[in-house]
Design an enzyme around this catalytic site. Structure first.
Site, PDB file in Angstrom:
ATOM      1  N   PHE A 120      -7.599   2.126  -1.363  1.00 47.95           N
ATOM      2  CA  PHE A 120      -6.283   2.485  -0.847  1.00 47.95           C
ATOM      3  C   PHE A 120      -5.482   3.103  -1.975  1.00 47.95           C
ATOM      4  CE2 PHE A 120      -3.702   1.290   3.010  1.00 47.95           C
ATOM      5  CZ  PHE A 120      -4.739   1.369   3.919  1.00 47.95           C
ATOM      6  N   GLN A 234       9.916   4.750   2.675  1.00 49.57           N
ATOM      7  CA  GLN A 234       8.578   5.302   2.422  1.00 49.57           C
ATOM      8  C   GLN A 234       8.183   6.308   3.497  1.00 49.57           C
ATOM      9  OE1 GLN A 234       4.670   2.843   2.523  1.00 49.57           O
ATOM     10  NE2 GLN A 234       5.010   3.559   0.439  1.00 49.57           N
ATOM     11  N   HIS A 236       4.961   8.129   4.791  1.00 47.55           N
ATOM     12  CA  HIS A 236       3.504   8.116   4.713  1.00 47.55           C
ATOM     13  C   HIS A 236       3.038   9.565   4.778  1.00 47.55           C
ATOM     14  CE1 HIS A 236      -0.665   7.327   5.660  1.00 47.55           C
ATOM     15  NE2 HIS A 236      -0.466   6.030   5.519  1.00 47.55           N
ATOM     16  N   LEU A 246       0.552   7.275  13.098  1.00 46.07           N
ATOM     17  CA  LEU A 246      -0.052   7.170  11.773  1.00 46.07           C
ATOM     18  C   LEU A 246      -1.550   7.477  11.771  1.00 46.07           C
ATOM     19  CD1 LEU A 246       0.316   6.085   8.807  1.00 46.07           C
ATOM     20  CD2 LEU A 246      -0.560   3.932   9.681  1.00 46.07           C
ATOM     21  N   GLU A 249      -4.099   5.518   5.714  1.00 47.06           N
ATOM     22  CA  GLU A 249      -4.590   5.871   4.385  1.00 47.06           C
ATOM     23  C   GLU A 249      -6.066   5.504   4.256  1.00 47.06           C
ATOM     24  OE1 GLU A 249      -1.547   5.365   1.368  1.00 47.06           O
ATOM     25  OE2 GLU A 249      -2.936   3.984   0.411  1.00 47.06           O
ATOM     26  N   ARG A 280       1.712   6.725  -2.172  1.00 48.40           N
ATOM     27  CA  ARG A 280       2.230   7.528  -1.058  1.00 48.40           C
ATOM     28  C   ARG A 280       3.374   8.457  -1.443  1.00 48.40           C
ATOM     29  NH1 ARG A 280       1.791   2.684   3.386  1.00 48.40           N
ATOM     30  NH2 ARG A 280      -0.459   2.883   3.535  1.00 48.40           N
ATOM     31  N   HIS A 349       7.686   5.580   7.399  1.00 55.22           N
ATOM     32  CA  HIS A 349       6.656   4.569   7.620  1.00 55.22           C
ATOM     33  C   HIS A 349       7.012   3.166   7.151  1.00 55.22           C
ATOM     34  CE1 HIS A 349       2.664   2.984   8.196  1.00 55.22           C
ATOM     35  NE2 HIS A 349       2.549   2.686   6.927  1.00 55.22           N
ATOM     36  N   ARG A 384       6.269   1.068  -2.074  1.00 60.14           N
ATOM     37  CA  ARG A 384       5.246   0.066  -1.749  1.00 60.14           C
ATOM     38  C   ARG A 384       3.863   0.705  -1.792  1.00 60.14           C
ATOM     39  NH1 ARG A 384       2.349  -1.361   3.301  1.00 60.14           N
ATOM     40  NH2 ARG A 384       3.389   0.333   4.411  1.00 60.14           N
TER      41      ARG A 384
HETATM   42  C1  LIG Z   1       1.712   2.226  12.265  1.00 60.37           C
HETATM   43  C2  LIG Z   1       1.815   1.275  11.111  1.00 60.37           C
HETATM   44  C3  LIG Z   1       0.675   0.934  10.388  1.00 60.37           C
HETATM   45  C4  LIG Z   1       0.756   0.061   9.314  1.00 60.37           C
HETATM   46  N1  LIG Z   1      -0.383  -0.251   8.628  1.00 60.37           N
HETATM   47  C5  LIG Z   1      -0.313  -1.144   7.609  1.00 60.37           C
HETATM   48  C6  LIG Z   1      -1.478  -1.555   6.914  1.00 60.37           C
HETATM   49  O1  LIG Z   1      -2.597  -1.133   7.210  1.00 60.37           O
HETATM   50  N2  LIG Z   1      -1.350  -2.441   5.901  1.00 60.37           N
HETATM   51  C7  LIG Z   1      -0.138  -2.949   5.538  1.00 60.37           C
HETATM   52  O2  LIG Z   1      -0.081  -3.768   4.633  1.00 60.37           O
HETATM   53  N3  LIG Z   1       0.988  -2.593   6.197  1.00 60.37           N
HETATM   54  C8  LIG Z   1       0.927  -1.709   7.218  1.00 60.37           C
HETATM   55  N4  LIG Z   1       2.072  -1.358   7.868  1.00 60.37           N
HETATM   56  C9  LIG Z   1       3.319  -2.063   7.562  1.00 60.37           C
HETATM   57  C10 LIG Z   1       3.268  -3.450   8.186  1.00 60.37           C
HETATM   58  O3  LIG Z   1       2.492  -3.420   9.348  1.00 60.37           O
HETATM   59  C11 LIG Z   1       4.649  -3.962   8.541  1.00 60.37           C
HETATM   60  O4  LIG Z   1       5.509  -3.857   7.434  1.00 60.37           O
HETATM   61  C12 LIG Z   1       4.579  -5.433   8.962  1.00 60.37           C
HETATM   62  O5  LIG Z   1       3.594  -5.629   9.940  1.00 60.37           O
HETATM   63  C13 LIG Z   1       5.925  -5.915   9.453  1.00 60.37           C
HETATM   64  O6  LIG Z   1       5.762  -7.197   9.990  1.00 60.37           O
HETATM   65  P1  LIG Z   1       6.992  -8.129  10.263  1.00 60.37           P
HETATM   66  O7  LIG Z   1       6.449  -9.447  10.663  1.00 60.37           O
HETATM   67  O8  LIG Z   1       7.932  -8.087   9.117  1.00 60.37           O
HETATM   68  O9  LIG Z   1       7.766  -7.444  11.491  1.00 60.37           O
HETATM   69  P2  LIG Z   1       7.280  -6.784  12.877  1.00 60.37           P
HETATM   70  O10 LIG Z   1       5.843  -6.916  13.137  1.00 60.37           O
HETATM   71  O11 LIG Z   1       7.876  -5.432  12.896  1.00 60.37           O
HETATM   72  O12 LIG Z   1       8.001  -7.700  13.934  1.00 60.37           O
HETATM   73  C14 LIG Z   1       9.402  -7.720  14.085  1.00 60.37           C
HETATM   74  C15 LIG Z   1       9.728  -8.820  15.065  1.00 60.37           C
HETATM   75  O13 LIG Z   1      11.139  -9.014  15.105  1.00 60.37           O
HETATM   76  C16 LIG Z   1      11.556  -9.149  16.432  1.00 60.37           C
HETATM   77  N5  LIG Z   1      12.961  -8.722  16.508  1.00 60.37           N
HETATM   78  C17 LIG Z   1      13.539  -7.650  15.925  1.00 60.37           C
HETATM   79  N6  LIG Z   1      14.852  -7.599  16.218  1.00 60.37           N
HETATM   80  C18 LIG Z   1      15.116  -8.677  16.992  1.00 60.37           C
HETATM   81  C19 LIG Z   1      16.273  -9.194  17.630  1.00 60.37           C
HETATM   82  N7  LIG Z   1      17.461  -8.571  17.538  1.00 60.37           N
HETATM   83  N8  LIG Z   1      16.165 -10.324  18.347  1.00 60.37           N
HETATM   84  C20 LIG Z   1      14.982 -10.971  18.486  1.00 60.37           C
HETATM   85  N9  LIG Z   1      13.838 -10.516  17.903  1.00 60.37           N
HETATM   86  C21 LIG Z   1      13.917  -9.401  17.172  1.00 60.37           C
HETATM   87  C22 LIG Z   1      10.606  -8.288  17.244  1.00 60.37           C
HETATM   88  O14 LIG Z   1      10.558  -8.733  18.573  1.00 60.37           O
HETATM   89  C23 LIG Z   1       9.290  -8.539  16.498  1.00 60.37           C
HETATM   90  O15 LIG Z   1       8.661  -9.679  16.997  1.00 60.37           O
HETATM   91  C24 LIG Z   1       2.004  -0.480   8.952  1.00 60.37           C
HETATM   92  C25 LIG Z   1       3.145  -0.159   9.671  1.00 60.37           C
HETATM   93  C26 LIG Z   1       3.054   0.732  10.726  1.00 60.37           C
HETATM   94  C27 LIG Z   1       4.335   1.094  11.433  1.00 60.37           C
END
Ligand SMILES: Cc1cc2nc3c(=O)[nH]c(=O)nc-3n(C[C@H](O)[C@H](O)[C@H](O)COP(=O)(O)OP(=O)(O)OC[C@H]3O[C@@H](n4cnc5c(N)ncnc54)[C@H](O)[C@@H]3O)c2cc1C
Length: 570
Positions: A120, A234, A236, A246, A249, A280, A349, A384
């Protein structure tokens, strides 16, 4: 009048960070009543779309080291990461990989049976642990499945949290709307983990789920917490046209090339040591420089792009290792990556910034922790590295979940409940938003806002453009748009969307102001009018506090332990 539910501990968000926090909390406090509030169904959280990998140094017997993971993270951050925090991430990660493994995670494996890892960007060793190209989906399944073991976790799915209630010193509860009925609730508890994810829908060209709006960040901001380092967004390098979905990577990790219109692998001019696998920020700038200097392509939609070539990776390997990418390319762009080149350009991203926390995930309000993308514990600094975010969700999900559970176990009798704060919140959302008197279409306003962000605070920025962006956003916010057409109580997504848009304005302003104030180039923040990194004046974090007159900006020191900042070369 608000209805009431009482828990010991709440988690807001059911992505990777929220679910990992729930498991840790349920283990630390089997007697606690734990509620997970999520505006979505669990498996709709953006985490399910993580594709490429989760970083951890698990191959020490084959030459990798935790030390090297720490240094890569700090160097990748352009020396803005807090180094003690980076150290904690990298030290804790191997055990998270094995915890997931024990819980049933189907990690991809090598022929000798060991867990496999792929290359990566920005790493000195192939360190991205993966499960085909559906890492987040399998991690979410594994954590959600594991949550079912515990009888004390309750799911408030499709509940939209609107504010944090505290008495000035400590956390007391959340206000939330149950979307199925439209009822307004006060949820009382002793502790909270905010895990509301990133806010990448601030941009119109974005890899994020439509639900990735800054309402969680804004909730913290309105409660008096700071947002930290929001100017670092960031991009991507490879969002596929026209949708912005997406292309992981991991595609370049499996050997894909980036090509300009002269057929050159142009990365050799920008990062000869790492080529397409530079971090990135560097690859995105290289792509934009090629485009701006006339060596890009013009997509049929009119957007400029460059090409991603996977043909030599071969159909068999693409199907095995990059099955989702293949499907996405065929379905959304009509291109089979084993036969033709993909049109890609940098796409929003990830947000390096978020709610200001310390190394243990604690926020500025007692009883409230933040974890995952919503938090900024400064592990990623100004850029990141790919695969370090799912890692961050796991490590700080666990740390914050445990700490919040311990806090709830030790909690004393709460003081008088601040009814006036709940009443004020009810007035804000129902009188101010639901019954708002605006007439312009909020969805058009949202489109304009996200287009401004795309244009003015993209890969390359400058003072004039940022100041102009700020002026435009402030003017747009004043437009008469605040209203909700749909008055139905049940599943009123119109109401939810308008609340989300309202939060987008406050956070967009902070992104633009932070970027305007940072008159240097560092990591993902590249100012054409200040092209160098300026450690003498800007080796600090940015903090932004809410004020009705506009954000109050402060600075915060960077923790430097082992590595003196040096020029970043790849
Ligand atoms: C397409 C994509 C691919 C990625 N690939 C990778 C990867 O391969 N490797 C890597 O390390 N990272 C990757 N990332 C980044 C990583 O996936 C995310 O940063 C990470 O999964 C975020 O997880 P989280 O638990 O913080 O929030 P999220 O999974 O975004 O969840 C947010 C939660 O908050 C809740 N929520 C939000 N607002 C409210 C509200 N007002 N009231 C109640 N609930 C609320 C939502 O319902 C949800 O459950 C990727 C990101 C994207 C977009």
């Amino acid at each position: 009048m608000a209805e009431r539910l009482t828990y010991d501990m709440l988690i807001c968000g059911s992505g990777l960070a929220g679910l990992r926090a729930a498991i840790a909390a349920a283990e630390a406090g089997p007697s606690l009543r734990i509620g997970i509030v999520s505006k979505l169904q669990v498996m709709r959280s953006h985490s399910v779309s993580a594709e490429g990998g989760t970083a951890a140094a698990i191959m020490e017997d084959e030459g990798d080291t935790v030390e090297s993971h720490i240094y890569d993270t700090v160097k990748g951050s352009d020396f803005l990461a807090d180094q003690d925090v980076a150290e904690l991430l990298c030290t804790e990660m191997p055990s998270e990989i094995y915890a997931l493994e024990r819980w049933g995670m189907p990690w991809s494996r090598r022929e000798d049976g060991r867990i496999d890892q792929r290359n990566f960007g920005g790493y000195s060793f192939p360190r991205a642990t993966y499960a085909s190209d559906k890492v987040g989906f399998f991690e979410m399944q594994t954590l959600y499945d594991t949550c079912q073991k515990y009888g004390n976790i309750e799911y408030l799915n499709e509940w939209f949290a609107t504010s944090i209630i505290h008495d000035g010193r400590r956390f007391m509860g959340l206000t939330a709307i149950e979307l199925a009925t439209g009822s307004f609730y006060e949820l009382r508890a002793s502790s909270l983990v905010i895990a509301t994810g990133g806010a990448g829908r601030l941009y119109s060209f974005s890899t994020y789920a439509l639900s990735s709006t800054p309402d969680g960040l804004d909730m913290g901001l309105r409660a008096g917490m700071a947002l930290k380092d929001m100017e670092f967004v960031q991009f991507h390098p490879t969002g596929i046209l026209p949708s912005g979905i997406l292309i992981t990577e991991g595609a370049r990790g499996e050997g894909a090339y980036l090509l300009n219109k002269d057929g050159q692998r142009f990365m050799k001019r920008y990062a000869p040591g790492k080529m397409e696998l530079a971090p990135r920020d560097i690859v995105s700038r290289a792509i934009m420089t090629e485009i701006l200097e006339g060596r890009g392509f013009r997509h049929e939609t009119g957007a400029d792009c460059i090409k991603l070539d996977l043909r030599h990776v071969g159909d068999e390997r693409i199907r095995e290792k990059l099955g989702a990418i293949r499907e996405i390319s065929i379905k959304f762009s009509g291109i089979d990556p084993s036969e033709d080149l993909l049109d890609v350009r940098p796409v929003c991203h990830y947000m390096m910034g978020g709610l200001h926390t310390d190394i243990a995930g604690a926020t500025e309000i007692r009883g409230v922790w933040a974890a995952g993308e919503a938090a900024c514990n400064s592990v990623h600094g100004s850029n990141r590295l790919g695969a370090n975010s799912t890692s961050e969700c796991l490590v700080w999900g666990r740390i914050a979940g445990e700490a919040a559970a311990r806090h709830a176990l030790d909690a004393k009798e709460a003081g008088p409940w601040p009814h006036h704060l709940v009443a004020a919140e009810e007035k804000r959302i129902y009188d101010g938003i639901f019954r708002g008197g605006g007439h312009e279409n909020p969805y058009e306003i949202r489109q304009q806002l996200t287009d401004i962000m795309n244009e003015k605070a993209y890969v390359y920025r400058d003072g004039e453009g940022l100041a102009d962006g700020l002026r435009q956003v402030r003017k747009l916010r004043q437009a008469s748009w605040m209203h909700v057409d749909d008055k139905a109580p049940q599943y009123n997504t119109n109401f939810v969307n308008v609340m989300e848009i309202d939060s987008m304005f406050r956070v967009a302003e902070i992104v633009l102001l932070g970027a305007l104030n940072r008159r240097e180039s560092r990591g993902a923040h590249a100012r054409t009018d200040h092209p160098s990194r300026d450690d003498a004046n800007f080796l600090h974090h940015t903090l932004a506090y809410h004020d009705p007159e506009g954000p109050i900006m402060r600075t915060h020191p960077v923790t430097i332990t082992r590595y003196r900042p040096v020029e970043r070369k790849y």
